[in-house]
Design a protein around this motif. Structure first.
Motif, mmCIF file in Angstrom:
data_model
loop_
_atom_site.group_PDB
_atom_site.id
_atom_site.type_symbol
_atom_site.label_atom_id
_atom_site.label_comp_id
_atom_site.label_asym_id
_atom_site.label_seq_id
_atom_site.Cartn_x
_atom_site.Cartn_y
_atom_site.Cartn_z
ATOM 1 N N PHE A 48 0.905 -1.234 -0.191
ATOM 2 C CA PHE A 48 0.009 0.140 -0.016
ATOM 3 C C PHE A 48 1.003 1.263 0.216
ATOM 4 O O PHE A 48 0.632 2.046 -0.806
ATOM 5 C CB PHE A 48 -0.796 0.104 1.221
ATOM 6 N N ILE A 49 1.931 1.244 1.015
ATOM 7 C CA ILE A 49 2.896 2.550 0.976
ATOM 8 C C ILE A 49 3.365 2.701 -0.202
ATOM 9 O O ILE A 49 3.555 3.812 -0.831
ATOM 10 C CB ILE A 49 3.740 2.246 2.256
ATOM 11 N N ALA A 50 3.846 1.581 -0.970
ATOM 12 C CA ALA A 50 4.558 1.662 -2.214
ATOM 13 C C ALA A 50 3.802 2.415 -3.501
ATOM 14 O O ALA A 50 4.255 2.939 -4.423
ATOM 15 C CB ALA A 50 5.255 0.355 -2.685
ATOM 16 N N LEU A 51 2.405 1.773 -3.117
ATOM 17 C CA LEU A 51 1.502 2.145 -4.500
ATOM 18 C C LEU A 51 0.542 3.351 -4.301
ATOM 19 O O LEU A 51 -0.134 3.909 -5.328
ATOM 20 C CB LEU A 51 0.792 0.810 -4.791
ATOM 21 N N ARG A 52 0.391 3.971 -2.835
ATOM 22 C CA ARG A 52 -0.637 4.979 -2.694
ATOM 23 C C ARG A 52 -0.576 5.809 -3.368
ATOM 24 O O ARG A 52 -1.691 6.671 -3.853
ATOM 25 C CB ARG A 52 -0.807 4.951 -1.290
ATOM 26 N N GLY A 53 0.773 6.445 -3.907
ATOM 27 C CA GLY A 53 0.791 7.739 -4.656
ATOM 28 C C GLY A 53 0.341 7.353 -6.166
ATOM 29 O O GLY A 53 0.096 8.543 -6.751
ATOM 30 N N GLU A 54 0.067 6.332 -6.679
ATOM 31 C CA GLU A 54 -0.544 6.109 -8.143
ATOM 32 C C GLU A 54 -2.013 6.139 -7.975
ATOM 33 O O GLU A 54 -2.383 4.958 -8.095
ATOM 34 C CB GLU A 54 -0.106 4.761 -8.561
ATOM 35 N N SER A 55 -2.530 7.191 -7.766
ATOM 36 C CA SER A 55 -4.177 7.312 -7.498
ATOM 37 C C SER A 55 -4.845 7.535 -8.614
ATOM 38 O O SER A 55 -6.176 7.630 -8.672
ATOM 39 C CB SER A 55 -4.318 8.214 -6.422
ATOM 40 N N PHE B 225 -8.659 -10.408 -11.658
ATOM 41 C CA PHE B 225 -9.667 -9.316 -11.409
ATOM 42 C C PHE B 225 -9.185 -8.014 -11.724
ATOM 43 O O PHE B 225 -9.709 -6.918 -10.926
ATOM 44 C CB PHE B 225 -9.994 -9.378 -9.870
ATOM 45 N N ASP B 226 -8.623 -7.816 -12.761
ATOM 46 C CA ASP B 226 -8.125 -6.439 -13.210
ATOM 47 C C ASP B 226 -7.575 -5.591 -12.092
ATOM 48 O O ASP B 226 -7.751 -4.234 -12.049
ATOM 49 C CB ASP B 226 -9.254 -5.857 -13.574
ATOM 50 N N ALA B 227 -6.763 -6.066 -11.016
ATOM 51 C CA ALA B 227 -6.122 -5.128 -10.187
ATOM 52 C C ALA B 227 -4.688 -4.494 -10.804
ATOM 53 O O ALA B 227 -4.603 -4.825 -11.764
ATOM 54 C CB ALA B 227 -5.620 -5.800 -8.929
ATOM 55 N N ASN B 228 -4.170 -3.644 -10.233
ATOM 56 C CA ASN B 228 -3.210 -2.741 -10.971
ATOM 57 C C ASN B 228 -1.988 -2.746 -10.228
ATOM 58 O O ASN B 228 -1.009 -1.721 -10.156
ATOM 59 C CB ASN B 228 -3.624 -1.272 -11.245
ATOM 60 N N PHE B 229 -1.667 -3.833 -9.294
ATOM 61 C CA PHE B 229 -0.608 -3.853 -8.647
ATOM 62 C C PHE B 229 0.959 -3.810 -9.372
ATOM 63 O O PHE B 229 1.669 -2.929 -9.074
ATOM 64 C CB PHE B 229 -0.348 -5.115 -7.584
ATOM 65 N N PHE B 230 0.824 -4.500 -10.381
ATOM 66 C CA PHE B 230 2.278 -4.607 -11.294
ATOM 67 C C PHE B 230 1.827 -4.240 -12.563
ATOM 68 O O PHE B 230 2.838 -4.242 -13.439
ATOM 69 C CB PHE B 230 2.481 -6.085 -11.198
ATOM 70 N N ASP B 231 0.882 -3.509 -12.934
ATOM 71 C CA ASP B 231 0.613 -2.839 -14.180
ATOM 72 C C ASP B 231 1.307 -1.644 -14.502
ATOM 73 O O ASP B 231 0.608 -0.727 -13.853
ATOM 74 C CB ASP B 231 -1.009 -2.760 -14.564
ATOM 75 N N GLY B 235 0.404 2.789 -13.549
ATOM 76 C CA GLY B 235 1.192 3.207 -12.567
ATOM 77 C C GLY B 235 1.695 2.066 -11.418
ATOM 78 O O GLY B 235 2.297 2.443 -10.384
ATOM 79 N N GLY B 236 1.305 0.773 -11.709
ATOM 80 C CA GLY B 236 1.987 -0.146 -10.724
ATOM 81 C C GLY B 236 3.201 -0.353 -11.064
ATOM 82 O O GLY B 236 3.725 0.289 -12.134
ATOM 83 N N SER B 237 3.720 -1.268 -10.292
ATOM 84 C CA SER B 237 5.411 -1.380 -10.086
ATOM 85 C C SER B 237 5.586 -2.790 -10.213
ATOM 86 O O SER B 237 5.558 -3.730 -9.403
ATOM 87 C CB SER B 237 5.904 -0.767 -8.736
#
Lengths: 206, 629, 332
Positions: A48-55, B225-231, B235-237
């Motif tokens: 969450f902390i790593a990605l919360r900026g990409e909103s 489920f179309d999440a964007n964690f790594f996309d 903006g995913g990483s």
């Protein structure tokens, strides 16, 4: 002799959950399990902390309804207190009181879940969904995982209440009530971190 | 008070057993099964790389090759090495500490069945249109559904998730067993090294596996489920995945190698007829390695661009691991020193571990030199390095353990002649296969390439490597034949065939289901050896003969794991795509997924509400059996 | 015996007696690779010493202390030795320190970001499934597959990827750096001899990962300047040669929407300006008419997993393909 019969119900027995080897194993095993759960939530927090900026333009501080979150927090923390009272009743050997406090705990748990479901519904309405951005994905993953833990806890404690009514406090049932209390505390502690990291820090724009 | 025991026979007995010894055997069989699958995959890989620029599997060679390397790595680590180690831990650790069972026999069975169903789920991808193909590390974006379009990676994420549950609860089980259930006098500092290693490995499991569970869930969410964690586009990483994977993945290596260290320590000490040199420092080194294992994950990511500060820190931290590892190596050497060494199969494997593992260790230190790592990373040098550690370390120790503990587990001794044949073919094959790979790597051959062009000076060494691989296959086959022959043989083993030093050899053969009629009184490190030197026949009992409490058998663990298997399939096919309307309907509406979860939850409910007090073996029954022995 | 053989091979590597004449990590052609070879040799030397000690002790022990028929009693049960424990803790620590100091120093030296340095040649590298794009922002040149660079000059790279992870590596010049979509990594190389060096992708990126090669062409400075000049000179609008004009038509109708032939245009797929001078077709095949034709007929056959470029074997006639190839070979 592992299970010292049903006499514990009326006799004051200090820590009946640790009276047998099975009970001690269960309590220790559950503590270790919570250690693993800590890593699990830790990883979700890190994500969450790593990605919360990409909103994708949805700002946390515009989104969060702090009044609602504050009420939810208050409810969950209160339920932590009632679960302590239940465990104390367990240690006094008072099955009836224990069950009553567990019932209060479950009701509070349900209220929390209700608020959370409403909150999620509200956010989805505002365009903040699981697929809308990495912020959305990691938010729902973290908070939703916690919510799932609460839901599981509520279901579990409900089953235990029924068992408590039928079987009372014995050296066989006591460890179950005890570890359920541990579990409930754990999800409260996790919520304190969620409240801080997700909501408070989101509100001030970190 | 004693409840009547539920007794099952035949297949039902195996499906419902909660006996750690039987579960250990099931882990061994399942692990060996997956080891064969992973081995065949390895041979196919080496077949394709035997000669330059060939297409051993026709037009689809490239795709098939990527699936093979992915499944080879995943299978060997998660479905072969770990379960075989778990099998040994189950079979041996309770005996080594003088316990009648593990702390949670029911959970133990559950752990086995979740592992098995997870492993099966992963492997049925062979029949469902494509195995996972993004490498065992499953790096995104290649593992995302945009670039890996078959369902293979879904089988990877969900299969490993289910198998991982088994590993996690198995780890907790061993921890509680070792903490709470040691026999009187068995202090922590008297535990055999294998038990110590199991203890530390279990701690690592407890803190490493949940991180992987989260990583797998995130990847599942991204794919299904179309999440964007790594996309990247939203903006995913992708680097986040690498961190999560290696925060788990590096400790995972120590989960495997520490028990191997333990096995080697026990066997070398036994066959040198000497106590382990520097026991306390061995224990300390084990813990230190376990701890440092969590501090070094980014050395797998030196070329990701984390910057010089991170690279320098992780480089030095990694090098530090060499110190406790070195302590271990020298303690082993000094254990041999001045001993009376027996040359049998178990000890040949155990002793050969030392120089081989050191060769893998030193290349590990070389790889830790971050700036030089940029030349070696993702080349065959790395492949050579980790196979020296995993095959030259873990697999050799597993062979040693199998030959050493076989009489205890199966009441028969494996054939020495075939055993030594296995040793020499496997050992020579191993060096042929992997030694040249270091040189290939330094010459610039990248890993995970399905082919290579001729005239680069790589042809001969690749051919040698492939020949070695087939030699290893022959060696393994000899042990399979050995097992078959031994199983068919009538001759039983004696209870203590190796002049053992530790508690597991103090038990009559075959091991009774309650292990110890009377819990032993442990008076020293190497307790059985101590009693032998004192002139006693066996262990001194710590309690009078009394009724023994036993856990009930249960089918619930099997059904519960089956539910997870069904749920996994259900989620995987939630987008339909099957050529059957009815099947599409039940999958797309999550009916299958919820039925699966329902089965599991129902089992949990039943487990909670039905009291399971177990049963007792009464004194008269014990005395009867005693008479038979 | 086996160990002796292995030590022999190890020492061969150590002494720099290379297994190949080609440039490789063991035979570097630039200062970065030389620094890294120094570190490899240093660590290999130390580790070789460790191996020698362990092997010597091990073989002595297992031969000397075999169990004999006369061994009836147990040998002496030695608990341990504090003195020895300290020795084999301190000596490894010293060895590690010897190794750690240059490791840290070179981590900073080789990790330096030189992309803002005005004296370097800057190249932006983009990894694609399965080809490499090279852009020279200072020179306003876009090219692909052949990385042309001057000798004895530091070249700084900004590295990224457009789809999946790749990793950019010229083994003969120095270490690799990952190409990560959405991220920009930096690296620098310098070459001290002219020639053609192998370049590779070293991060699994799909089916044709193994074939995602490129070439680094190191030229003398004046040759490099000529190359720049050539690249910046556009091809004439009209092709005068009648033979080639037909090929040009076919190219315009089928290819130009993806493949620019003007080095100042980025294009979405490999820029073909100067294609005739490239070392390879598709990054790894010899650049001749036969291979070019084979590639155009069915790219997926040569490089499995290529999905963006269609197969032209059923789109263009054999004759048209030949004309197209002829035209492509005229792009010098």
């Amino acid at each position: 002799m592992s299970h010292a019969s049903h006499e514990g119900e009326n006799k004051i027995m200090h820590q009946p959950e640790k009276a047998t080897l099975e009970g001690r194993n269960k309590v220790l095993g559950f503590w270790l399990f919570l250690g693993g759960e800590t890593v699990l939530f830790g990883t979700l927090f890190a994500t969450f902390i790593a990605l919360r900026g990409e909103s994708n333009g949805v700002l946390a501080k515009d989104l969060f309804d702090m009044t609602l979150v504050a009420i939810a927090t208050f409810i969950l923390l209160t339920s932590s207190l009632t679960s302590v009272l239940a465990t104390q009743a367990l240690h006094r050997g008072n099955a009836k009181q224990m069950i009553n406090w567990l019932i209060v705990t479950v009701i509070l748990g349900f209220s929390f879940l209700g608020l959370e479901i409403y909150e999620f519904y509200h956010y989805v309405h505002l365009g903040h969904t699981f697929s809308s951005s990495p912020f959305g994905s990691s938010f729902y993953a973290l908070v939703g995982f916690h919510g799932a833990h609460v839901a599981l806890g509520v279901a579990w404690i409900t089953i235990l209440i029924v068992q408590g009514m039928r079987k009372g406090i014995t050296t066989y049932t006591a460890p179950k009530f005890y570890v359920a209390g541990l579990y409930w505390h754990f999800i409260d502690v996790v919520w304190v971190f969620i409240f801080t990291v997700v909501y408070l820090m989101g509100e001030v724009g970190f | 008070m004693a409840h009547k025991a539920k007794k099952y026979k035949g297949l039902m007995d195996w499906l419902t057993t909660v006996d750690h010894k039987k579960i250990g055997i099931m882990y061994l069989i399942a692990g060996a099964f997956f080891f064969v699958i992973g081995g065949i995959e390895a041979l196919l890989i080496r077949l394709q790389l035997m000669f330059p620029d060939i297409r051993a599997f026709g037009d689809d060679t490239a795709q098939i090759f990527n699936e093979l390397i992915t499944m080879h790595g995943t299978t060997m680590i998660f479905l072969a090495a770990m379960p075989i180690l778990f099998g040994l831990m189950n079979a041996i650790v309770p005996l080594q500490i003088g316990a009648r069972d593990v702390a949670f026999p029911f959970v133990n069975a559950l752990g086995f069945w979740t592992f098995l169903f997870g492993g099966l789920l992963l492997n049925i991808s062979l029949f469902t249109g494509g195995m996972p193909d993004a490498g065992w590390t499953s790096y995104v974006p290649l593992a995302s559904n945009e670039f890996s379009t078959s369902r293979g990676v879904d089988f990877y994420t969900i299969g490993l998730q289910i198998a991982g549950i088994g590993t996690l609860i198995g780890g907790i089980n061993f921890l509680v067993t070792i903490i709470n259930m040691r026999a009187p006098g068995m202090t922590f500092m008297r535990m055999p090294l294998f038990t110590w290693a199991t203890f530390v490995a279990s701690i690592i499991i407890l803190f490493a596996f949940p991180a992987f569970a989260v990583g797998l869930i995130l990847l599942t969410f991204d794919r299904l489920f179309d999440a964007n964690f790594f996309d990247v586009a939203s903006g995913g990483s992708p680097v986040l995945w690498q961190h999560i994977f290696w925060i788990f993945g590096h400790p995972e290596v120590y989960i495997l190698i520490l028990p191997a260290f333990g096995i080697i320590s026990d066997i070398i000490s036994n066959f040198s007829r000497k106590r382990l040199f520097g026991y306390a420092s061995m224990v300390f080194a084990t813990m230190l390695i376990g701890f440092l294992g969590f501090m070094v994950w980014a050395h797998h990511m030196f070329t990701v661009g984390l910057g010089p500060v991170a690279n320098a820190l992780f480089a030095v931290a990694t090098m530090l691991i060499a110190v406790p590892t070195g302590m271990k190596v020298f303690n082993w050497l000094l254990t041999l020193w001045g001993g009376q060494i027996t040359y049998n199969t178990a000890n040949l494997f155990a002793m050969s571990f030392i120089p081989t593992f050191v060769m893998g260790g030193v290349t590990g230190v070389m790889l830790a030199v971050a700036p030089a790592n940029a030349q070696m990373h993702d080349t065959y040098f790395v492949v050579g390095h980790f196979h020296y550690v995993i095959v030259g370390g873990i697999v050799l120790s597993l062979f040693a353990a199998a030959y050493y503990w076989w009489p205890r587990m199966f009441n028969k001794e494996l054939n020495e002649g075939l055993g030594k044949f296995t040793f020499w073919t496997f050992y020579i094959g191993f060096h042929l296969t992997f030694f040249v790979q270091h040189i290939l790597g330094l010459m610039g051959m990248p890993r995970r390439v399905f082919t290579y062009l001729p005239n680069q000076g790589w042809d001969t060494m690749n051919l040698v490597s492939s020949i070695g691989a087939f030699l290893m296959g022959i060696g393994f086959l000899a042990t399979v034949i050995n097992i078959v022959i031994t199983t068919a043989k009538k001759k039983k083993s004696v209870a203590d065939p190796w002049d053992g030093r530790t508690l597991e050899w103090a038990i009559p053969s075959p091991t009774p289901e309650y292990n110890f009629k009377q819990l032993p009184l442990v008076r020293s490190i190497d307790p059985l050896f101590y009693e032998k030197v004192q002139g006693n026949k066996g262990m001194t009992p710590a309690e009078p003969v009394g009724p023994i409490h036993m856990p009930n058998a249960s089918i619930l663990p099997f059904v519960m794991s089956f539910g997870l298997f069904v749920a996994g399939l259900g989620f995987m096919y939630q987008d339909g795509g099957l050529n059957n309307d009815f099947l599409n309907f039940i999958f797309e509406n999550f009916i299958v997924a919820f039925v699966g979860i329902g089965i599991t939850l129902l089992c949990m409910f039943l487990r909670s509400v039905i009291d399971d007090h177990g049963y007792h073996i009464e004194v008269e029954e014990l005395e009867d059996e005693g008479a038979k022995i | 015996m086996m160990f002796l053989l292995m030590m022999l091979t190890l020492s061969l590597v150590l002494s720099g007696c290379s297994f190949t004449e080609e440039a490789s990590p063991l035979n570097p052609q630039g200062s970065v690779g030389e620094s890294q070879l120094f570190l490899i040799n240093l660590s290999l030397g130390i580790m070789f010493g460790v191996l020698a000690v362990v092997f010597a002790l091990f073989f002595y022990a297992i031969i000397r202390f075999r169990r004999k028929k006369s061994d009836k009693d147990y040998p002496e049960q030695v608990e341990g030795s504090h003195k020895l424990e300290i020795i084999w803790t301190v000596i490894p620590l010293i060895l590690i320190t010897i190794l750690a100091v240059p490791t840290v120093i070179y981590a900073f030296v080789l990790g330096e970001d030189l992309t803002e340095d005005p004296d370097v040649l800057l190249v932006e590298v983009v990894g694609h499934q399965y080809w490499w794009e090279f852009n020279y922002p200072q020179l306003d040149i876009y090219t692909a597959q052949d990385l042309v660079m001057p000798v004895d000059k530091t070249v700084a790279f900004k590295i990224t990827a457009s789809d999946v992870l790749h990793s950019f590596w010229i083994p003969g010049l120095g270490g690799k750096m990952d190409a990560i979509p959405g991220t920009e990594n930096v690296l620098y190389y310098d070459a001290n001899t002219t020639g053609v060096l192998k370049g590779k992708c070293v991060e699994l990126c799909g089916q044709s990962h193994a074939l995602m090669d490129f070439k680094a062409v190191v030229l003398e400075q004046d040759e490099f300047d000529t190359w720049v000049e050539d690249m910046k000179t556009p091809y004439p609008e009209e092709v005068e040669n009648v033979e080639l004009a037909e090929g040009y038509e076919i190219f315009k109708n089928n290819c130009i929407s993806c493949h620019a032939i003007d080095a100042t245009q980025k294009g979405i797929f490999p820029n073909l300006k100067g294609f005739a001078n490239r070392e390879t077709v598709a990054g790894f095949k010899d650049n001749n008419a036969e291979e070019i034709k084979a590639w155009i007929e069915d790219p997926n056959k040569m490089k499995p997993g290529v999905s963006d470029m269609p197969a032209f074997e059923n789109v263009l006639s054999d004759e048209e393909l030949d004309k197209l190839v002829e035209y492509l070979q005229s792009l010098d």
